[in-house]
Design a protein around this motif. Structure first.
Motif, PDB file in Angstrom:
ATOM      1  N   ARG A  35       3.823  -8.771 -14.100  1.00 12.91           N
ATOM      2  CA  ARG A  35       2.772  -9.382 -14.914  1.00 12.91           C
ATOM      3  C   ARG A  35       3.379 -10.400 -15.871  1.00 12.91           C
ATOM      4  O   ARG A  35       2.687 -11.288 -16.360  1.00 12.91           O
ATOM      5  CB  ARG A  35       2.002  -8.352 -15.744  1.00 12.91           C
TER       6      ARG A  35
ATOM      7  N   TRP B 192       6.144   6.257 -10.723  1.00 15.18           N
ATOM      8  CA  TRP B 192       4.759   6.578 -11.077  1.00 15.18           C
ATOM      9  C   TRP B 192       4.634   7.778 -11.996  1.00 15.18           C
ATOM     10  O   TRP B 192       3.644   7.916 -12.708  1.00 15.18           O
ATOM     11  CB  TRP B 192       3.937   6.808  -9.801  1.00 15.18           C
TER      12      TRP B 192
ATOM     13  N   ARG C  80      -1.004   2.761  -1.125  1.00  9.01           N
ATOM     14  CA  ARG C  80      -0.056   2.547  -0.031  1.00  9.01           C
ATOM     15  C   ARG C  80       0.905   3.710   0.112  1.00  9.01           C
ATOM     16  O   ARG C  80       1.235   4.125   1.221  1.00  9.01           O
ATOM     17  CB  ARG C  80       0.764   1.295  -0.303  1.00  9.01           C
ATOM     18  N   ILE C  81       1.372   4.207  -1.013  1.00  8.44           N
ATOM     19  CA  ILE C  81       2.283   5.354  -0.942  1.00  8.44           C
ATOM     20  C   ILE C  81       1.543   6.531  -0.310  1.00  8.44           C
ATOM     21  O   ILE C  81       2.045   7.194   0.598  1.00  8.44           O
ATOM     22  CB  ILE C  81       2.799   5.721  -2.344  1.00  8.44           C
TER      23      ILE C  81
ATOM     24  N   TYR D 187       7.356  -0.631  -0.988  1.00 11.84           N
ATOM     25  CA  TYR D 187       6.199  -0.512  -1.856  1.00 11.84           C
ATOM     26  C   TYR D 187       6.646  -0.932  -3.242  1.00 11.84           C
ATOM     27  O   TYR D 187       7.701  -0.526  -3.711  1.00 11.84           O
ATOM     28  CB  TYR D 187       5.710   0.930  -1.917  1.00 11.84           C
ATOM     29  N   ALA D 188       5.824  -1.719  -3.890  1.00 11.80           N
ATOM     30  CA  ALA D 188       6.161  -2.127  -5.252  1.00 11.80           C
ATOM     31  C   ALA D 188       6.166  -0.897  -6.148  1.00 11.80           C
ATOM     32  O   ALA D 188       5.273  -0.067  -6.070  1.00 11.80           O
ATOM     33  CB  ALA D 188       5.130  -3.135  -5.740  1.00 11.80           C
ATOM     34  N   SER D 189       7.190  -0.785  -6.976  1.00 11.46           N
ATOM     35  CA  SER D 189       7.233   0.351  -7.902  1.00 11.46           C
ATOM     36  C   SER D 189       6.428  -0.003  -9.149  1.00 11.46           C
ATOM     37  O   SER D 189       6.183  -1.174  -9.442  1.00 11.46           O
ATOM     38  CB  SER D 189       8.671   0.678  -8.285  1.00 11.46           C
ATOM     39  N   LEU D 190       6.033   1.043  -9.874  1.00 14.53           N
ATOM     40  CA  LEU D 190       5.239   0.814 -11.083  1.00 14.53           C
ATOM     41  C   LEU D 190       5.967  -0.080 -12.088  1.00 14.53           C
ATOM     42  O   LEU D 190       5.382  -1.056 -12.570  1.00 14.53           O
ATOM     43  CB  LEU D 190       4.845   2.157 -11.698  1.00 14.53           C
ATOM     44  N   PRO D 191       7.236   0.198 -12.405  1.00 14.77           N
ATOM     45  CA  PRO D 191       7.912  -0.691 -13.364  1.00 14.77           C
ATOM     46  C   PRO D 191       7.942  -2.145 -12.878  1.00 14.77           C
ATOM     47  O   PRO D 191       7.782  -3.073 -13.683  1.00 14.77           O
ATOM     48  CB  PRO D 191       9.328  -0.110 -13.450  1.00 14.77           C
TER      49      PRO D 191
ATOM     50  N   GLU E  70      -3.833  -0.307  -5.540  1.00 15.32           N
ATOM     51  CA  GLU E  70      -3.349  -0.752  -4.231  1.00 15.32           C
ATOM     52  C   GLU E  70      -1.979  -0.135  -3.932  1.00 15.32           C
ATOM     53  O   GLU E  70      -1.728   0.393  -2.855  1.00 15.32           O
ATOM     54  CB  GLU E  70      -3.265  -2.282  -4.265  1.00 15.32           C
ATOM     55  N   ALA E  71      -1.092  -0.210  -4.930  1.00 20.30           N
ATOM     56  CA  ALA E  71       0.276   0.262  -4.706  1.00 20.30           C
ATOM     57  C   ALA E  71       0.307   1.774  -4.491  1.00 20.30           C
ATOM     58  O   ALA E  71       0.999   2.282  -3.607  1.00 20.30           O
ATOM     59  CB  ALA E  71       1.161  -0.135  -5.891  1.00 20.30           C
TER      60      ALA E  71
ATOM     61  N   VAL F 170       4.057   7.019 -15.697  1.00 25.56           N
ATOM     62  CA  VAL F 170       2.997   6.038 -15.956  1.00 25.56           C
ATOM     63  C   VAL F 170       2.596   5.977 -17.428  1.00 25.56           C
ATOM     64  O   VAL F 170       2.463   4.896 -17.992  1.00 25.56           O
ATOM     65  CB  VAL F 170       1.779   6.269 -15.022  1.00 25.56           C
TER      66      VAL F 170
ATOM     67  N   GLY G  66       8.924   5.528  -7.039  1.00 23.80           N
ATOM     68  CA  GLY G  66       8.198   4.329  -7.445  1.00 23.80           C
ATOM     69  C   GLY G  66       7.949   4.254  -8.939  1.00 23.80           C
ATOM     70  O   GLY G  66       7.275   3.348  -9.411  1.00 23.80           O
TER      71      GLY G  66
ATOM     72  N   ILE H 151       5.726  -3.602 -10.898  1.00 25.76           N
ATOM     73  CA  ILE H 151       4.381  -4.175 -11.031  1.00 25.76           C
ATOM     74  C   ILE H 151       4.181  -4.652 -12.469  1.00 25.76           C
ATOM     75  O   ILE H 151       3.637  -5.726 -12.713  1.00 25.76           O
ATOM     76  CB  ILE H 151       3.302  -3.135 -10.652  1.00 25.76           C
TER      77      ILE H 151
ATOM     78  N   PRO I  17      -7.028  -7.080 -12.951  1.00 20.06           N
ATOM     79  CA  PRO I  17      -6.172  -7.291 -11.771  1.00 20.06           C
ATOM     80  C   PRO I  17      -5.004  -6.301 -11.758  1.00 20.06           C
ATOM     81  O   PRO I  17      -4.575  -5.835 -10.707  1.00 20.06           O
ATOM     82  CB  PRO I  17      -5.676  -8.722 -11.954  1.00 20.06           C
ATOM     83  N   GLN I  18      -4.516  -5.966 -12.943  1.00 23.16           N
ATOM     84  CA  GLN I  18      -3.408  -5.014 -13.010  1.00 23.16           C
ATOM     85  C   GLN I  18      -3.848  -3.636 -12.508  1.00 23.16           C
ATOM     86  O   GLN I  18      -3.135  -2.977 -11.758  1.00 23.16           O
ATOM     87  CB  GLN I  18      -2.912  -4.914 -14.446  1.00 23.16           C
TER      88      GLN I  18
ATOM     89  N   GLU J  58      -6.159  -3.069 -10.376  1.00 22.91           N
ATOM     90  CA  GLU J  58      -6.296  -3.151  -8.926  1.00 22.91           C
ATOM     91  C   GLU J  58      -4.937  -3.103  -8.242  1.00 22.91           C
ATOM     92  O   GLU J  58      -4.780  -2.485  -7.193  1.00 22.91           O
ATOM     93  CB  GLU J  58      -7.064  -4.426  -8.534  1.00 22.91           C
ATOM     94  N   ALA J  59      -3.970  -3.747  -8.861  1.00 25.02           N
ATOM     95  CA  ALA J  59      -2.619  -3.717  -8.286  1.00 25.02           C
ATOM     96  C   ALA J  59      -2.069  -2.290  -8.286  1.00 25.02           C
ATOM     97  O   ALA J  59      -1.429  -1.854  -7.323  1.00 25.02           O
ATOM     98  CB  ALA J  59      -1.689  -4.650  -9.067  1.00 25.02           C
ATOM     99  N   LEU J  60      -2.343  -1.540  -9.357  1.00 22.89           N
ATOM    100  CA  LEU J  60      -1.879  -0.157  -9.414  1.00 22.89           C
ATOM    101  C   LEU J  60      -2.531   0.670  -8.306  1.00 22.89           C
ATOM    102  O   LEU J  60      -1.867   1.423  -7.595  1.00 22.89           O
ATOM    103  CB  LEU J  60      -2.219   0.481 -10.770  1.00 22.89           C
TER     104      LEU J  60
END
Ligand SMILES: Cc1cc2nc3c(=O)[nH]c(=O)nc-3n(C[C@H](O)[C@H](O)[C@H](O)COP(=O)(O)OP(=O)(O)OC[C@H]3O[C@@H](n4cnc5c(N)ncnc54)[C@H](O)[C@@H]3O)c2cc1C
Ligand SMILES: Cc1cc2nc3c(=O)[nH]c(=O)nc-3n(C[C@H](O)[C@H](O)[C@H](O)COP(=O)(O)OP(=O)(O)OC[C@H]3O[C@@H](n4cnc5c(N)ncnc54)[C@H](O)[C@@H]3O)c2cc1C
Ligand SMILES: Cc1cc2nc3c(=O)[nH]c(=O)nc-3n(C[C@H](O)[C@H](O)[C@H](O)COP(=O)(O)OP(=O)(O)OC[C@H]3O[C@@H](n4cnc5c(N)ncnc54)[C@H](O)[C@@H]3O)c2cc1C
Lengths: 249, 307, 394
Positions: free
Chosen positions: A195, C56, C24-25, A185-189, C20-21, C59, C54, A191, C13-14, C16-18
């Motif tokens: 960008r 998170w 998944r977890i 899974y992609a980690s937040l940092p 999505e990620a 954040v 991850g 991601i 898009p960012q 949405e990427a968050l």
């Protein structure tokens, strides 16, 4: 070595697709799109090769609409270093994609291209093999294990009823099967870092590739609905029907 | 022009998908068959007897690798309008490569032949069927075996010829093969699921279902009543509050068909019910229903599958 | 059409990427996991660790302490996604405090404190509980009784806190305690100090409160007997703790609003799925307007609340005053979430009352965002006073 990983934007795995009423295709408006799951496995494999010090740079490529940048970003978040979008809005068949990728390979000079074994939309399972043919490279398809051995790859392949191991000279093509790895899974940092990684956009014309489709879709329909059920008189009859009528065993 | 079929074979025998591919090929013209790879000699003898096969070509007996085999197909291609292979791992490995060398878009997993240029193939994991027409001069396809009734094993008498050798580009080499004994698949991913209900009576009795599962490479499921009774593990429960499954074949044994159970399996492509009560609601969703005592029918089923 | 003067409600898009990620977890923690946690209790360590791994938990922590430096908008999206994944409040509350609770440290802590306190939290090596509420003062936070007496280079704390979530498992505590007796304080809002310190179980006794829902994330009575806190663990100036705590309150309201909206959307989508499948009187119950309309209403109210939440988050991140919006969002989302969960149970008929269908758990959990951290009545009083200019009533 440099590794190229093509990734495709497809209707998400969890979406139950619906055939359009006019039979022209399946409904893709307002449907969740994702990276083809087999391509995720391919990206993961490339990232692991980089972590092992086998790969130096990972370039993700997507051929498709502008929105496919999202899938490139996903690849970048998983660990690819940069992206290339070959932007094209119409249909791209595997042969056309293979030609585009061949042109990208010509520019980038990777020693390895890892693709998914199949895209879950058109289910063609062809792009990797076609790219290998056009480049004149060896192919290790449906891979469940990949190891570098000198200037070759030892690839364990999933074949009917078992596994087969081949040694493929580099540069080579590998296509990833389900059991090759479990993508991270992609980690937040990551991601956030993704960008900022560069994505270059080119058009098929810039690469001198004609992507005109060879196939025309005459219609798309739903598979036949279940017939009204029936009773069978014996186990023998049941097995016979399953084999020859339903064709499920 | 004739059509060429690349045969799949194992232990010197042709596979059934090869006979199905020949059946598909016969709709397109005179059929020639190429047999190559380890054990090709014995398989070629069998292929020559397939009805409708006019000519048999034998290739190298070295283990089949995609690169030389594709080169061989390309060398033979000028004599053929269509090149076909079963959509097996072998066929899917080599045919797209050959197609690209011929500058042709391959058609994978064809399940219907409309005419010489037009074919039907499944997309989106079989949730839709596309009818496509190819503009390529030559067609290269792989064939979904279950969609074509195989030609009989006997009845023909083809001439046998050695195929002209094609140069091996030497890009890869064969290291080894290993036949893996398949473990029982995971419930939600299995192609076939067989489930037992309260009627199984005990955990030990589930063994008769497991034997059938092993024959079919199926996963084993259970109704909640069977789980609650301790006959089956919790994670085997199929239903609205258990696992939702949609395999190609679902076999419900001694399950009445409560709505909570149906919600977990009704999207299965083919449903079979074995139940001694002919009024059981499960029969309303079953494609094939067998009214019988499961303790008699299930062992019989296993024996029949072993044949 | 996009332009400088056009309000844009789309997720980037960012974003949405968050989503999505994170989704998944969370997908690794299915209904079975939460059902088990709800039955047996036990902190959802696996989810907490997966999110920590991850990155998170950082954040909206500053980048120089290992965070990602995003805004409350992104944190809200994340918390909504977690709740909506099926985790509900059991999942959201397990990390809620770690996401924004330490904002007072970020804003008012010294450099040394930030470097010492924040990285272990972000990395998931430490968990923090938030010790404010007391049994005898309730919502009247300025009247807290727990006292911290200065003795040389340390404070010694005596008192009792209540409802303190995660105190069973936390390594750290953010504590608001009285350092100046109420009668000696210059203002009602002064005399309290804020500490971030070790949860020293030799001086703190924790008793779990058996409660209606969210068994996985404990809430407790906390008895503090002579806890020693080094002066280095005091955040900011002595006596200013209430002001510091206020700083984190609007973001907390926004997060809890996002969680409530996520929980409500979860309930509505489950109910809709059930209504499509359940056939009585010869048709899916979802074909009856008596089933459809309430669910449609719930969806609309949830979306309205979610937009208010994003509005409040955007204001906060843009440095605009957001008290009214944050409170309104928390009120609207909590009420809409509760109504949606109740409607989901009713849509399931008798089966909605069975634990296996999960919606009854959501209903029990949906009470939490209504009650905590502030009650709906006090939000109404706040809006009446601060927005409408009516006389203060409390
Ligand atoms: C909250 C809740 C959630 C539920 N969730 C689920 C769920 O997810 N999945 C689920 O399956 N159920 C679920 N149920 C239970 C469901 O309502 C049924 O009770 C259950 O599916 C019945 O299981 P069964 O068919 O095995 O048993 P029965 O209904 O007792 O059926 C047994 C069947 O076996 C047949 N039989 C008996 N002996 C033989 C024999 N020798 N040979 C052949 N046939 C024989 C009988 O004719 C009968 O039809 C749930 C119930 C509740 C209350
Ligand atoms: C599951 C859960 C977890 C919690 N976790 C934490 C935590 O981790 N840390 C922490 O510090 N606290 C926590 N709390 C406590 C929570 O913040 C308080 O319960 C909340 O602030 C309300 O305080 P109280 O329970 O004392 O209610 P009270 O103050 O006694 O209020 C009771 C009722 O009276 C109403 N009321 C009071 N005054 C007025 C007025 N003037 N006008 C109109 N109505 C009024 C209130 O609105 C409420 O309905 C938690 C609570 C719960 C339920
Ligand atoms: C704790 C508990 C104890 C119980 N005890 C007993 C007992 O002792 N004995 C017993 O026999 N039963 C008992 N029941 C069962 C109870 O009577 C049923 O749950 C109830 O009759 C509803 O049936 P159902 O759950 O199948 O809901 P469904 O019939 O599936 O209805 C689901 C929802 O759809 C709505 N709906 C259905 N059709 C329409 C329509 N046409 N228009 C509008 N709305 C519609 C319903 O109002 C409901 O909201 C009990 C249930 C519970 C929860």
């Amino acid at each position: 070595m440099k590794v190229l990983v093509p990734v495709k934007r497809v209707v998400d795995y969890n979406v139950k697709v619906r055939v359009k009423a006019d039979g022209s295709g399946v409904e893709t408006a307002n449907v969740k799109m994702s990276m083809n799951p087999f391509d995720e496995i391919a990206v993961e494999e490339a990232v692991r090769l980089k972590e092992k010090g086998v790969a130096e740079e990972i370039v993700a490529v997507s051929c498709g609409p502008n929105a496919a940048q999202e899938q490139l970003r996903t690849a970048l978040a998983m660990g690819a270093d940069r992206g290339i979008l070959v932007e094209h809005d119409g249909v791209l068949e595997p042969l056309a994609v293979a030609k585009l990728l061949k042109a990208i390979v010509g520019r980038e000079g990777p020693a390895l291209v890892i693709l998914g074994k199949q895209a879950i939309d058109d289910d063609m399972s062809a792009t990797g093999q076609m790219l290998a043919a056009l480049l004149g490279w060896g192919q290790g398809t449906f891979a469940s294990r990949v190891e570098k051995e000198g200037d070759a790859l030892r690839v364990t392949r999933e074949v009917d009823g078992g596994l087969e191991t081949v040694s493929v000279k580099l540069p080579a093509i590998v296509t990833a099967d389900l059991r090759l790895n479990e993508p991270r899974y992609a980690s937040l940092p990551n991601i956030m870092k993704a960008r900022k990684k560069p994505i270059e956009t080119v058009k098929p014309a810039d690469l001198g590739v004609d992507v005109t489709p060879r196939l025309s879709v005459l219609k798309v329909e739903e598979p036949a609905k279940r017939q009204a059920g029936k009773k069978v008189g014996s186990v023998q009859e049941l097995v016979e029907k399953l084999r020859n009528e339903a064709k499920v065993i | 022009m004739a059509v060429l079929v690349l045969a799949d074979h194992k232990d010197g025998a042709l596979t059934q998908p090869t006979r199905s591919t020949v059946a598909a090929a016969r709709k397109l013209g005179d059929v020639h068959v190429l047999v190559a790879g380890e054990g090709a000699g014995a398989a070629a003898a069998a292929a020559a007897r397939l009805p409708g096969v006019a000519k048999l070509l034998t290739g190298s007996e070295a283990p089949a690798l995609a690169e030389p085999l594709a080169a061989q197909l390309v060398a033979l291609a000028p004599g053929y309008s269509h090149l076909l292979a079963p959509a097996s791992a072998a066929g899917r490995n080599v045919m797209p490569r050959a197609a690209a060398l011929l500058d042709v878009q391959v058609l994978s997993d064809v399940c219907g032949v409309v005419d010489a240029d037009t074919f039907i193939r499944p997309i989106y994991a079989g949730n839709a069927l596309a009818t496509v027409k190819s503009a390529d001069a030559k067609k290269v396809l792989t064939v979904r075996a279950t969609s074509f009734d195989p030609v009989p094993a006997e009845g023909g008498n083809a001439t046998v010829e050695a195929a002209p050798a094609a140069a091996d580009p030497g890009l890869s080499s064969f290291v080894g093969a290993e036949i893996v004994k398949s473990e029982r698949p995971e419930l939600t991913a299995a192609r076939i699921v067989i489930s037992g209900g309260r009627a199984m009576g005990s955990a030990e009795n589930f063994a008769i279902i497991e034997k059938v599962a092993d024959r079919l490479g199926a996963a084993v499921g259970a109704s909640r009543a069977a789980v609650d009774a301790g006959y089956a593990a919790n994670d085997m429960q199929v239903g609205q509050t258990g696992k939702i499954v949609a395999p190609e074949l679902y076999i419900a044994v001694g399950i009445s068909g409560a709505i909570q159970h149906l919600a977990g399996m009704k999207d299965s492509k083919v449903i079979v019910a074995i139940n001694k009560d002919e009024e059981a609601p499960i029969f309303q969703v079953a494609d094939y229903g067998l009214v019988a005592d499961l303790f008699k029918a299930v062992p019989e089923l296993e024996a029949e599958l072993a044949k | 059409m996009k332009g400088d003067n056009v309000v844009d409600f789309a997720l980037t898009p960012q974003h949405e990427a968050l989503q999505e990620a994170i989704g998944r977890i969370c997908a690794d923690f299915g209904d079975e996991y939460w059902l088990m946690r709800d039955r047996q209790g036990g902190f959802p360590t696996e989810l907490h660790q997966a999110l920590a791994k991850g990155g998170w938990l950082g954040v909206c922590m500053p980048e120089d302490v290992g965070g990602t430096g995003l805004g409350i908008t992104e944190a809200a999206l994340m918390m909504q996604t977690i709740a909506q994944s099926g985790a509900g409040m059991s999942g959201a509350s397990a990390i809620h405090m770690n996401i924004f609770g330490l904002q007072p440290v970020v804003v008012f802590g010294t450099e040394e404190q930030k470097q010492r306190m924040l990285p272990p939290l972000i990395e998931g090596r430490e968990r923090a509980c938030f010790a404010v509420t007391e049994p005898n003062t309730g919502l009247d936070t300025t009247q807290l009784k727990t006292r911290a007496e200065r003795r040389g280079d340390r404070y010694v704390v005596h008192g009792q806190k209540v409802w303190i979530s995660t105190a069973q498992v936390a390594e750290k505590m953010l504590l608001l305690a009285r350092t100046t007796p109420a009668e000696q304080a210059r203002k009602r809002t002064e005399g309290l100090s804020l500490f971030y310190t070790n949860f020293d179980r030799s001086r703190i006794e924790v008793r779990e409160i058996e409660k209606m829902g969210r068994k996985a994330v404990d809430s407790n009575q906390v008895f503090i007997d002579g806890l020693e806190i080094p002066v280095e663990d005091r955040i900011g100036e002595e006596g200013q703790g209430f002001r510091y705590i206020l700083h984190g309150m609007n973001p907390e309201r926004i997060l809890i609003a996002a969680e409530a909206a996520g929980l409500g959307h979860l309930a509505v989508s489950r109910a809709a799925a059930y209504a499509k499948e359940r056939v009585v009187f010869g048709r899916p119950i979802g074909q009856n307007q008596a089933i459809q309309h309430p669910l449609a209403e719930c969806w609309m109210e949830l979306e309205a609340a979610r937009l208010m939440t994003m509005n409040a988050a955007w204001r906060y991140d843009s440095g605009l005053e957001c008290g009214a919006q944050a409170n309104a969002a928390k009120y609207l989302a909590a009420e809409a979430g509760f109504k949606a969960c109740q409607q989901a149970v009713m849509t399931h008929g008798g089966f909605g009352y069975a634990k296996e269908y999960h919606v009854e758990r959501y209903l029990r959990e949906s009470m939490i965002p209504r009650i905590a951290p502030i009650s709906p009545q006090l939000i109404l009083s706040f809006v009446a006073e601060r927005v409408l200019g009516l006389p203060k009533s409390y």
